[in-house]
Every structure is written in C-alpha cells, then in structure tokens.
Design a protein around this motif. Structure first.
Motif, short mmCIF file in Angstrom:
data_model
loop_
_atom_site.label_atom_id
_atom_site.label_comp_id
_atom_site.label_asym_id
_atom_site.label_seq_id
_atom_site.Cartn_x
_atom_site.Cartn_y
_atom_site.Cartn_z
N GLU A 18 1.08 -1.14 0.01
CA GLU A 18 -0.05 0.10 0.11
C GLU A 18 0.68 1.23 -0.04
O GLU A 18 0.55 1.98 -0.82
N CYS A 42 -5.56 6.06 2.54
CA CYS A 42 -6.23 5.06 3.53
C CYS A 42 -7.60 5.00 3.68
O CYS A 42 -8.16 3.82 3.49
N ILE A 46 -7.76 2.56 -0.26
CA ILE A 46 -7.22 0.93 0.32
C ILE A 46 -8.54 0.17 0.00
O ILE A 46 -9.67 0.45 0.51
N GLY A 47 -8.49 -0.91 -0.99
CA GLY A 47 -9.45 -1.81 -1.09
C GLY A 47 -10.58 -1.52 -2.10
O GLY A 47 -11.39 -2.51 -2.26
N SER A 168 -9.26 -4.57 4.56
CA SER A 168 -10.08 -3.23 4.55
C SER A 168 -11.53 -3.51 4.49
O SER A 168 -12.07 -4.76 4.34
N ASN A 169 -12.23 -2.57 4.77
CA ASN A 169 -13.55 -2.53 4.99
C ASN A 169 -14.22 -2.89 3.52
O ASN A 169 -15.20 -3.86 3.45
#
Length: 206
Positions: A18, A42, A46-47, A168-169
């Motif tokens: 990342e 972030c 991310i994700g 990640s969510n």
C-alpha cells in the motif's frame, strides 16, 4: 477441514504494497496540482478501485478536474508500481513460511490491482505457483466492495467453502456479500499467525 480454499487479498495482506501504491499516485497527481496525503489514501484508496480514489480527488479540486485526465495515467502508474515493487522485497518472512503449510487448501489471490502490477511481483518472489487461481481488477466489471471478485474466485477454484483474508472494509464487504467467512488482518507480517490460529494450525517454529 472447515474450508476448502483460502482467498488472499494482495495489497496489505500478502504484500506490504500500500505505501508503494500511495507513493506512485502521490507523484502522479502532484503533476495535476493535486495533493494526496496518507490519511486520504487510507480512507479513500485502500481496498477499492483506483478510479474511485481519483474521482474523489478530482471532485475535491478547485476547480474540479475531469477524472479522465487522471485515468489516462493508469499505464504510467502501473509501470511505476511494478518497477518499485520489483526493486524491493514486499513479502515478509512469515508469508514465505506460511504458504507451503497450506498445501491441503486451494489458494487464490483476489485483488483490485491489475495483472501487470501483481503477477511479476509474485513470479519474482517465487510465490505464483502456490496459487491455483488469481482474480485481478481487470477480470470483473465491479470491484470490491461488490461481491464479483470473490464470486469469480470461488467459481475458478470450483469450491463451496472458502475463507477470505482481508485488510480493508471494502474487501471484507465484498467477501461477505459473496457468502464467505472473513479473517480481518492489520499487516502482512501479522497475517500468518492469525490465519494459523483461525485454521487450527501449529504456530510457526522459531
């Protein structure tokens, strides 16, 4: 066994990548007069797909920018990322020790990153052959948090029960929407111990 397969996210789960994605996008968006800080990356990057991150930055600009200007930079960003990842060792010792211990499971990588970003890194590290399938960002119409990536991975492996390992969510939402159990991890080095515990495997010898 409770699961037939283990499905790994790549960035932030298998590889400490990342910060490299962040560096590459930060360098590119600065040429358009945009700022990208780590907190924003972030929360917004991310994700999920790069396009959503870039859309967020363009909407926040004054005046707003056409996101297609930044989307056109995808090839350059991918080249930057691949080059920087191949210059360093993004996989922890713990990850190298873990994968051979999972020989009884079908293994897959499920990532929103592109094939040209991920596959050369796995190949150089000697890890690609551990995975029976890989789902890249370009393989599905809808990225995480939609269930599409994990549904495709399960289809490719031909399994009914699988555990997704995510950081990640968006990734967790994607896997749960596909009907999978999820192991949430914080960093690649801590992931192997948490997965061993979840699967009831012995701790790594030290």
């Amino acid at each position: 066994m409770l699961y037939e397969a283990i499905l790994f996210d790549f960035d932030g789960v298998l590889a400490d990548s990342e910060p490299v994605h962040f560096e590459c996008w930060q360098e590119i968006v600065q040429t358009f007069g945009l700022d990208l800080d780590w907190k924003t990356y972030c929360e917004q990057g991310i994700g999920i797909s790069d396009r959503k991150l870039l859309g967020f930055l363009c909407d926040r600009a004054d005046p707003p920018l056409d996101v297609e200007l930044l989307v056109a930079e995808f090839p350059r960003k991918k080249d930057l990322f691949r080059a920087r990842m191949l210059e360093r060792q993004p996989f922890s010792t713990e990850v190298f020790e873990l994968l051979p211990e999972l020989r009884d499971y079908q293994l897959a990588v499920v990532t929103s990153s592109g094939q040209t970003e991920v596959e050369p890194v796995l190949e150089q590290a000697g890890l690609r052959n551990f995975f029976h399938a890989v789902v890249y960002g370009g393989d599905v119409k809808q990225h995480k948090p939609a269930p599409d990536p994990y549904l495709l991975a399960v289809e490719k492996l031909g399994v009914r029960s699988a555990l997704a390992v995510e950081d990640s969510n968006a990734g967790e939402t994607s896997a749960r929407a596909a009907g999978l159990d999820v192991l949430r991890v914080g960093t690649p080095p801590e992931m192997p111990a948490l997965l061993r515990q979840r699967l009831g495997l012995p701790k790594a010898p030290r």
